[in-house]
Design a protein around this motif. Sequence first.
Motif, PDB file in Angstrom:
ATOM      1  N   GLN A 177     -17.705  -9.315  12.007  1.00  0.00           N
ATOM      2  CA  GLN A 177     -16.716  -8.630  12.849  1.00  0.00           C
ATOM      3  C   GLN A 177     -15.381  -9.363  12.802  1.00  0.00           C
ATOM      4  OE1 GLN A 177     -17.137  -5.868  14.823  1.00  0.00           O
ATOM      5  NE2 GLN A 177     -15.399  -5.938  16.218  1.00  0.00           N
ATOM      6  N   ARG A 178     -15.427 -10.691  12.921  1.00  0.00           N
ATOM      7  CA  ARG A 178     -14.197 -11.485  12.902  1.00  0.00           C
ATOM      8  C   ARG A 178     -13.529 -11.440  11.531  1.00  0.00           C
ATOM      9  NH1 ARG A 178     -14.637 -17.803  14.088  1.00  0.00           N
ATOM     10  NH2 ARG A 178     -15.520 -17.712  11.982  1.00  0.00           N
ATOM     11  N   LEU A 179     -14.334 -11.579  10.474  1.00  0.00           N
ATOM     12  CA  LEU A 179     -13.807 -11.557   9.108  1.00  0.00           C
ATOM     13  C   LEU A 179     -13.127 -10.229   8.812  1.00  0.00           C
ATOM     14  CD1 LEU A 179     -13.794 -12.910   6.210  1.00  0.00           C
ATOM     15  CD2 LEU A 179     -15.913 -11.653   5.800  1.00  0.00           C
ATOM     16  N   PHE A 180     -13.784  -9.130   9.143  1.00  0.00           N
ATOM     17  CA  PHE A 180     -13.247  -7.814   8.853  1.00  0.00           C
ATOM     18  C   PHE A 180     -11.980  -7.551   9.677  1.00  0.00           C
ATOM     19  CE2 PHE A 180     -12.832  -3.331   8.411  1.00  0.00           C
ATOM     20  CZ  PHE A 180     -13.497  -2.981   7.242  1.00  0.00           C
ATOM     21  N   GLY A 218      -7.168  -5.931  10.449  1.00  0.00           N
ATOM     22  CA  GLY A 218      -6.414  -5.772  11.690  1.00  0.00           C
ATOM     23  C   GLY A 218      -7.095  -4.833  12.674  1.00  0.00           C
ATOM     24  N   ILE A 219      -8.237  -4.294  12.299  1.00  0.00           N
ATOM     25  CA  ILE A 219      -9.004  -3.396  13.158  1.00  0.00           C
ATOM     26  C   ILE A 219     -10.488  -3.692  12.962  1.00  0.00           C
ATOM     27  CG2 ILE A 219      -7.345  -1.497  13.230  1.00  0.00           C
ATOM     28  CD1 ILE A 219      -8.926  -0.197  10.956  1.00  0.00           C
ATOM     29  N   SER A 220     -11.318  -3.104  13.816  1.00  0.00           N
ATOM     30  CA  SER A 220     -12.761  -3.317  13.723  1.00  0.00           C
ATOM     31  C   SER A 220     -13.344  -2.509  12.572  1.00  0.00           C
ATOM     32  CB  SER A 220     -13.434  -2.891  15.025  1.00  0.00           C
ATOM     33  OG  SER A 220     -13.355  -1.474  15.165  1.00  0.00           O
ATOM     34  N   GLU A 240      -0.747   2.289  11.993  1.00  0.00           N
ATOM     35  CA  GLU A 240      -1.086   2.455  13.411  1.00  0.00           C
ATOM     36  C   GLU A 240      -0.498   1.318  14.236  1.00  0.00           C
ATOM     37  OE1 GLU A 240      -5.254   1.980  15.333  1.00  0.00           O
ATOM     38  OE2 GLU A 240      -5.077   4.106  14.841  1.00  0.00           O
ATOM     39  N   ARG A 241      -0.582   0.101  13.729  1.00  0.00           N
ATOM     40  CA  ARG A 241      -0.025  -1.046  14.447  1.00  0.00           C
ATOM     41  C   ARG A 241       1.501  -0.922  14.563  1.00  0.00           C
ATOM     42  NH1 ARG A 241      -3.543  -4.014  11.243  1.00  0.00           N
ATOM     43  NH2 ARG A 241      -1.822  -4.851  10.012  1.00  0.00           N
ATOM     44  N   GLN A 242       2.160  -0.514  13.475  1.00  0.00           N
ATOM     45  CA  GLN A 242       3.616  -0.380  13.515  1.00  0.00           C
ATOM     46  C   GLN A 242       4.041   0.710  14.491  1.00  0.00           C
ATOM     47  OE1 GLN A 242       4.598   0.305   9.379  1.00  0.00           O
ATOM     48  NE2 GLN A 242       4.277  -1.836   8.808  1.00  0.00           N
ATOM     49  N   ALA A 243       3.295   1.819  14.519  1.00  0.00           N
ATOM     50  CA  ALA A 243       3.611   2.896  15.448  1.00  0.00           C
ATOM     51  C   ALA A 243       3.464   2.427  16.889  1.00  0.00           C
ATOM     52  CB  ALA A 243       2.713   4.099  15.188  1.00  0.00           C
TER      53      ALA A 243
END
Length: 288
Positions: free
Chosen positions: A45-48, A53-55, A281-284
Amino acid sequence: MTAEASSPDYQRIAQAIRYLEEHFRRQPSLEEVADAVSISPFHFQRLFSEWAGISPKRFVQYLTADFLKTRLAEAASLAAAADAAGLSAPSRLHDLFVTLEAVTPHEYRTGGAGVRIAYGVHQTPFGPALLAATPRGVCGLHLLAPDNPDATAALAALQKSWPGASFEPDDAITAPLVAQAFAPVAGQPLHLLVRGTNFQLKVWEALLRVPTGQLVSYQHIAQAIGQPKALQAVGSAVGANPIAVLIPCHRVIRKEGVLGEYRWGSATKKALIGYEMAQAERQAAQLA
């Protein structure tokens, strides 16, 4: 010829995407996918999440047929709005980072006679890649298999495309270009030099106008170049793209919401699309 170093993190990401691809119908759990790539669920989960930047769960949602069809519908709406405003494309954002130049007619006929091409293999967020460049710009970017980063075949294909050119390994030239390709800097466009037919050039130029995080169909590209019935030719030109990522052929999918073929593998295409959607999505969210 192999990459200077392996990329175990991305190797596991690619393995996970392939596993999800093969078992998507029953939607495997986080624990099952982690077990398939031989790490703990917490570590996976952490690596991905650090990479994308998302799950992993959100990433997979980006790649469902329904979600992809929604993205295609958005692209059609953007194109219609652009036409109404008198624009040639929904977005010119990519042009801030990439400029495209074609070889001269003489260079095309002679297979790049007199052109010097430097090449090198470097790590990227999507595993090792072979980048080739002339003094006038990048002429090739081939993504290599993360679990088999041998660039011999990729280099041979590049040499076949430029039979008259001279090739020499030169990491000092290619390393900064790879860094710029995957972390573009505003005001520092990356120049590309391509050898292709007039039709291929039109298709590749159209691909440059597809924004990050957006998808288009082959029909969209055919319409954008003014040849709506040339779907097969458009597909061939998309598949012949010699510069991965920078000429974003991975953003073209079938109108049914199916990702389709990709020169550098279906798992890599999914990785690119999901990664870019997460970025968008993050930029938006930051602009909201």
